[in-house]
Design an enzyme around this catalytic site. Structure first.
Site, short mmCIF file in Angstrom:
data_model
loop_
_atom_site.label_atom_id
_atom_site.label_comp_id
_atom_site.label_asym_id
_atom_site.label_seq_id
_atom_site.Cartn_x
_atom_site.Cartn_y
_atom_site.Cartn_z
N SER A 15 0.82 -1.25 -0.05
CA SER A 15 0.07 0.13 0.00
C SER A 15 1.10 1.19 -0.10
O SER A 15 0.58 2.35 -0.77
CB SER A 15 -1.02 0.07 1.15
OG SER A 15 -0.29 0.39 2.43
N HIS A 112 8.60 3.39 8.82
CA HIS A 112 8.39 2.52 9.89
C HIS A 112 6.99 3.23 10.63
O HIS A 112 7.10 4.29 10.93
CB HIS A 112 9.53 2.67 10.59
CG HIS A 112 9.46 1.82 12.19
ND1 HIS A 112 9.56 0.65 12.03
CD2 HIS A 112 9.08 2.09 13.36
CE1 HIS A 112 9.31 0.16 13.09
NE2 HIS A 112 9.08 0.82 14.12
C1 GRF Z 1 3.95 -0.56 6.73
O1 GRF Z 1 3.06 -0.12 7.90
C2 GRF Z 1 5.35 0.11 6.91
O2 GRF Z 1 5.23 1.01 7.76
C3 GRF Z 1 5.92 -0.99 7.66
O3 GRF Z 1 5.36 -2.40 6.63
C4 GRF Z 1 3.96 -1.73 6.46
C5 GRF Z 1 3.90 -2.04 4.92
O4 GRF Z 1 2.64 -2.09 4.46
N1 GRF Z 1 7.31 -0.99 7.11
P1 GRF Z 1 2.41 -1.97 2.77
O5 GRF Z 1 2.88 -3.23 2.32
O6 GRF Z 1 3.06 -0.97 2.41
O7 GRF Z 1 0.97 -1.83 2.62
#
Ligand code: GRF
Length: 221
Positions: A15, A112
């Site tokens: 996402s 993060h």
């Molecule tokens: C997000 O919450 C990001 O902060 C963390 O992993 C998750 C990834 O979500 N590092 P997506 O794959 O971008 O939906």
């Protein structure tokens, strides 16, 4: 105007990758995605990238059993081949070695889901709730060899609301992530995020801080 070439590393739903795809599609955005690289062939983010006409590749860590250097060398080669200038970790679930991090020094960033340096690692939302913090959020930072460490480029705060559980809080933090990551990439692509020791100095105007709080603190307290 030449655009900064991004390589986005994913492992799953992507996402944040989608947020970067959408941002890059806007006229005048100073970056473009040259390659999406996944360590998992079934990552949904690969479909998002292909759907947007973006080059993808899979470098599966399981093809390099016990040989992380070879896994990382293959990733490094794919990124260089694609002309990548800035690597964006977006839910990439492998720890990177000091060698890889050194190859991309100050050209490797991560998002993060916490206000670093609080809550490094996993399960950040549950741990924030257990700690009783009133504000949680997300951080984009340059990557250093230690996990979830490195100079902070941008942060967005997300108030913890009464009745929140890990899911509701995660949902709101994710909305902020989708706004923050393109913002941070823009700062870098415009040459406005300068690493100065352990800090990042931002040249030029910083955004209205209220715009980085979700939900916006408006009207003021
Ligand atoms: C997000 O919450 C990001 O902060 C963390 O992993 C998750 C990834 O979500 N590092 P997506 O794959 O971008 O939906």
């Amino acid at each position: 105007m030449s655009k900064l070439k991004l390589g986005v590393l994913i492992s799953g739903r992507g996402s944040n990758l989608q947020a970067l795809i959408d941002a890059c599609a806007a006229p005048g955005f100073p970056a473009e995605i040259a390659l999406v690289l996944s360590n998992k062939a079934d990552a949904f983010g690969l479909e998002r990238a292909s759907g947007a006409g973006i080059a993808t590749t899979v470098v599966d860590h399981r093809d390099y059993p016990g040989n992380k250097p070879a896994f990382e060398a293959a990733m490094d080669a794919a990124l260089r081949e694609a002309g990548v200038q800035l690597v964006c970790l977006a839910g990439f679930m492998r720890l990177l070695s000091p060698w890889f991090v050194g190859q991309w020094h100050n050209a490797l960033i991560n998002i993060h889901p916490s206000l670093l340096p609080s809550f490094k690692g996993l399960d950040t939302h549950e741990r924030a709730l257990a700690a009783g913090v009133r504000f949680h959020g997300c951080t984009v930072h340059y990557v250093r060899p230690e996990m979830d460490e490195g100079p902070i480029i941008a942060q967005a705060a997300v108030p913890v609301l009464p009745g929140d559980d890990g899911h509701s809080l995660a949902d709101r933090v994710l909305l902020s992530e989708h706004r923050l990551y393109p913002h941070a990439v823009r700062l870098i692509a415009e040459g406005r995020a300068r690493v100065d020791g352990d800090l990042v100095r931002i040249d030029g105007p910083v955004p209205d801080l209220a715009a980085l709080v979700n939900p916006p603190l408006n009207p003021p307290l």
